[in-house]
Motif scaffolding. Structure first.
Motif, PDB file in Angstrom:
ATOM      1  N   CYS A  18       0.815  -1.227   0.000  1.00  0.00           N
ATOM      2  CA  CYS A  18       0.000   0.000   0.000  1.00  0.00           C
ATOM      3  C   CYS A  18       0.845   1.272   0.000  1.00  0.00           C
ATOM      4  O   CYS A  18       0.323   2.354  -0.253  1.00  0.00           O
ATOM      5  CB  CYS A  18      -0.979  -0.004   1.172  1.00  0.00           C
ATOM      6  SG  CYS A  18      -0.210   0.245   2.791  1.00  0.00           S
ATOM      7  N   GLY A  19       2.132   1.155   0.334  1.00  0.00           N
ATOM      8  CA  GLY A  19       3.018   2.314   0.307  1.00  0.00           C
ATOM      9  C   GLY A  19       2.938   3.227   1.520  1.00  0.00           C
ATOM     10  O   GLY A  19       3.677   4.201   1.610  1.00  0.00           O
ATOM     11  N   ARG A  20       2.044   2.910   2.467  1.00  0.00           N
ATOM     12  CA  ARG A  20       1.897   3.785   3.633  1.00  0.00           C
ATOM     13  C   ARG A  20       3.107   3.664   4.564  1.00  0.00           C
ATOM     14  O   ARG A  20       3.673   2.595   4.709  1.00  0.00           O
ATOM     15  CB  ARG A  20       0.631   3.434   4.423  1.00  0.00           C
ATOM     16  CG  ARG A  20      -0.639   3.631   3.630  1.00  0.00           C
ATOM     17  CD  ARG A  20      -1.888   3.260   4.419  1.00  0.00           C
ATOM     18  NE  ARG A  20      -1.710   2.024   5.144  1.00  0.00           N
ATOM     19  CZ  ARG A  20      -2.131   1.819   6.395  1.00  0.00           C
ATOM     20  NH1 ARG A  20      -2.777   2.756   7.044  1.00  0.00           N
ATOM     21  NH2 ARG A  20      -1.927   0.664   7.000  1.00  0.00           N
ATOM     22  N   ALA A  21       3.452   4.783   5.197  1.00  0.00           N
ATOM     23  CA  ALA A  21       4.515   4.774   6.201  1.00  0.00           C
ATOM     24  C   ALA A  21       3.889   4.322   7.514  1.00  0.00           C
ATOM     25  O   ALA A  21       3.270   5.094   8.228  1.00  0.00           O
ATOM     26  CB  ALA A  21       5.118   6.168   6.337  1.00  0.00           C
ATOM     27  N   ALA A  22       3.995   3.034   7.799  1.00  0.00           N
ATOM     28  CA  ALA A  22       3.400   2.446   8.991  1.00  0.00           C
ATOM     29  C   ALA A  22       4.404   1.423   9.529  1.00  0.00           C
ATOM     30  O   ALA A  22       5.342   1.058   8.817  1.00  0.00           O
ATOM     31  CB  ALA A  22       2.073   1.758   8.628  1.00  0.00           C
ATOM     32  N   TRP A  55       8.299  -6.391   2.953  1.00  0.00           N
ATOM     33  CA  TRP A  55       7.998  -5.651   4.176  1.00  0.00           C
ATOM     34  C   TRP A  55       6.593  -5.068   4.027  1.00  0.00           C
ATOM     35  O   TRP A  55       6.340  -4.298   3.118  1.00  0.00           O
ATOM     36  CB  TRP A  55       9.020  -4.544   4.395  1.00  0.00           C
ATOM     37  CG  TRP A  55      10.362  -5.051   4.812  1.00  0.00           C
ATOM     38  CD1 TRP A  55      11.429  -5.302   4.000  1.00  0.00           C
ATOM     39  CD2 TRP A  55      10.779  -5.357   6.136  1.00  0.00           C
ATOM     40  NE1 TRP A  55      12.483  -5.751   4.755  1.00  0.00           N
ATOM     41  CE2 TRP A  55      12.121  -5.787   6.061  1.00  0.00           C
ATOM     42  CE3 TRP A  55      10.154  -5.311   7.387  1.00  0.00           C
ATOM     43  CZ2 TRP A  55      12.848  -6.169   7.194  1.00  0.00           C
ATOM     44  CZ3 TRP A  55      10.877  -5.678   8.507  1.00  0.00           C
ATOM     45  CH2 TRP A  55      12.206  -6.103   8.409  1.00  0.00           C
ATOM     46  N   LEU A  56       5.685  -5.472   4.917  1.00  0.00           N
ATOM     47  CA  LEU A  56       4.283  -5.065   4.821  1.00  0.00           C
ATOM     48  C   LEU A  56       3.792  -4.431   6.113  1.00  0.00           C
ATOM     49  O   LEU A  56       4.246  -4.796   7.204  1.00  0.00           O
ATOM     50  CB  LEU A  56       3.399  -6.282   4.530  1.00  0.00           C
ATOM     51  CG  LEU A  56       3.717  -7.100   3.285  1.00  0.00           C
ATOM     52  CD1 LEU A  56       2.770  -8.286   3.187  1.00  0.00           C
ATOM     53  CD2 LEU A  56       3.660  -6.254   2.038  1.00  0.00           C
ATOM     54  N   CYS A  57       2.819  -3.526   5.983  1.00  0.00           N
ATOM     55  CA  CYS A  57       2.144  -3.009   7.175  1.00  0.00           C
ATOM     56  C   CYS A  57       1.268  -4.138   7.741  1.00  0.00           C
ATOM     57  O   CYS A  57       0.962  -5.112   7.051  1.00  0.00           O
ATOM     58  CB  CYS A  57       1.318  -1.770   6.841  1.00  0.00           C
ATOM     59  SG  CYS A  57      -0.161  -2.087   5.841  1.00  0.00           S
ATOM     60  N   HIS A  58       0.868  -3.993   8.988  1.00  0.00           N
ATOM     61  CA  HIS A  58       0.066  -5.040   9.635  1.00  0.00           C
ATOM     62  C   HIS A  58      -1.230  -5.314   8.873  1.00  0.00           C
ATOM     63  O   HIS A  58      -1.636  -6.468   8.724  1.00  0.00           O
ATOM     64  CB  HIS A  58      -0.260  -4.654  11.083  1.00  0.00           C
ATOM     65  CG  HIS A  58       0.941  -4.670  11.975  1.00  0.00           C
ATOM     66  ND1 HIS A  58       1.464  -5.814  12.514  1.00  0.00           N
ATOM     67  CD2 HIS A  58       1.741  -3.662  12.402  1.00  0.00           C
ATOM     68  CE1 HIS A  58       2.528  -5.522  13.239  1.00  0.00           C
ATOM     69  NE2 HIS A  58       2.724  -4.216  13.188  1.00  0.00           N
ATOM     70  N   ALA A  59      -1.885  -4.262   8.394  1.00  0.00           N
ATOM     71  CA  ALA A  59      -3.177  -4.428   7.723  1.00  0.00           C
ATOM     72  C   ALA A  59      -3.033  -5.252   6.431  1.00  0.00           C
ATOM     73  O   ALA A  59      -3.807  -6.184   6.196  1.00  0.00           O
ATOM     74  CB  ALA A  59      -3.806  -3.078   7.423  1.00  0.00           C
ATOM     75  N   CYS A  60      -2.048  -4.925   5.602  1.00  0.00           N
ATOM     76  CA  CYS A  60      -1.836  -5.688   4.357  1.00  0.00           C
ATOM     77  C   CYS A  60      -1.441  -7.122   4.676  1.00  0.00           C
ATOM     78  O   CYS A  60      -1.928  -8.072   4.046  1.00  0.00           O
ATOM     79  CB  CYS A  60      -0.765  -5.032   3.483  1.00  0.00           C
ATOM     80  SG  CYS A  60      -1.356  -3.559   2.607  1.00  0.00           S
ATOM     81  N   HIS A  61      -0.566  -7.307   5.676  1.00  0.00           N
ATOM     82  CA  HIS A  61      -0.105  -8.636   6.047  1.00  0.00           C
ATOM     83  C   HIS A  61      -1.270  -9.498   6.522  1.00  0.00           C
ATOM     84  O   HIS A  61      -1.446 -10.633   6.077  1.00  0.00           O
ATOM     85  CB  HIS A  61       0.967  -8.511   7.134  1.00  0.00           C
ATOM     86  CG  HIS A  61       1.893  -9.682   7.203  1.00  0.00           C
ATOM     87  ND1 HIS A  61       3.049  -9.648   7.921  1.00  0.00           N
ATOM     88  CD2 HIS A  61       1.845 -10.918   6.646  1.00  0.00           C
ATOM     89  CE1 HIS A  61       3.672 -10.814   7.809  1.00  0.00           C
ATOM     90  NE2 HIS A  61       2.953 -11.604   7.037  1.00  0.00           N
ATOM     91  N   LYS A  62      -2.096  -8.933   7.396  1.00  0.00           N
ATOM     92  CA  LYS A  62      -3.266  -9.673   7.900  1.00  0.00           C
ATOM     93  C   LYS A  62      -4.222 -10.023   6.773  1.00  0.00           C
ATOM     94  O   LYS A  62      -4.782 -11.120   6.729  1.00  0.00           O
ATOM     95  CB  LYS A  62      -3.994  -8.855   8.975  1.00  0.00           C
ATOM     96  CG  LYS A  62      -3.350  -8.941  10.339  1.00  0.00           C
ATOM     97  CD  LYS A  62      -4.122  -8.128  11.347  1.00  0.00           C
ATOM     98  CE  LYS A  62      -5.458  -8.801  11.665  1.00  0.00           C
ATOM     99  NZ  LYS A  62      -6.132  -8.220  12.821  1.00  0.00           N
ATOM    100  N   HIS A  63      -4.418  -9.090   5.848  1.00  0.00           N
ATOM    101  CA  HIS A  63      -5.353  -9.314   4.748  1.00  0.00           C
ATOM    102  C   HIS A  63      -4.888 -10.463   3.855  1.00  0.00           C
ATOM    103  O   HIS A  63      -5.688 -11.321   3.471  1.00  0.00           O
ATOM    104  CB  HIS A  63      -5.564  -8.036   3.932  1.00  0.00           C
ATOM    105  CG  HIS A  63      -6.642  -8.175   2.919  1.00  0.00           C
ATOM    106  ND1 HIS A  63      -7.973  -8.183   3.272  1.00  0.00           N
ATOM    107  CD2 HIS A  63      -6.599  -8.348   1.582  1.00  0.00           C
ATOM    108  CE1 HIS A  63      -8.702  -8.350   2.175  1.00  0.00           C
ATOM    109  NE2 HIS A  63      -7.886  -8.454   1.138  1.00  0.00           N
ATOM    110  N   ILE A  64      -3.608 -10.489   3.531  1.00  0.00           N
ATOM    111  CA  ILE A  64      -3.073 -11.574   2.693  1.00  0.00           C
ATOM    112  C   ILE A  64      -3.358 -12.929   3.328  1.00  0.00           C
ATOM    113  O   ILE A  64      -3.840 -13.853   2.676  1.00  0.00           O
ATOM    114  CB  ILE A  64      -1.547 -11.394   2.478  1.00  0.00           C
ATOM    115  CG1 ILE A  64      -1.310 -10.260   1.487  1.00  0.00           C
ATOM    116  CG2 ILE A  64      -0.905 -12.687   1.979  1.00  0.00           C
ATOM    117  CD1 ILE A  64       0.148  -9.868   1.373  1.00  0.00           C
TER     118      ILE A  64
END
Length: 112
Positions: A18-22, A55-64
């Protein structure tokens, strides 16, 4: 195995999807639970199993992990491009990319 760098790719500024800085977590493109299974040991060498990471934010990682099972990930979704080609993941990532860095989705969808 001397000379092989087993360190993960460098941590980027933002999520690889997603490109977000998280805050970021390591997503193993070949799930760690499968690293010991003969089928995956034959197909992927140790370096690839340990270093194929996004390297993923928590939201993208959980979604996958909510959308795809581990074998599905290892067989068909071993790259950023492959993950983004999945309609549910692409739609989620496009939606999430419009949200601020601290935003956390309420609830991940259930795995089919």
């Amino acid at each position: 195995m001397a000379g092989h760098d087993l360190s993960p790719p460098p941590r980027p500024e933002g999520c690889a999807l997603c490109g977000r800085a998280a805050p970021l977590t390591k997503h193993h493109l070949i799930p760690r639970a499968l690293h010991g299974k003969a089928r995956y040991r034959r197909r992927f060498d140790r370096v690839e199993r340990l270093t194929a990471i996004l390297w993923l934010c928590h939201a993208c990682h959980k979604h996958i992990h909510a959308v795809l099972g581990e074998r599905e990930l290892a067989e068909h979704y071993r790259s950023r491009d492959a993950l983004m080609a999945h309609p549910e993941i692409r739609a989620f990532v496009e939606w999430l990319s419009t949200k601020p860095a601290g935003f956390r989705p309420k609830k991940a969808p259930r795995r089919r």
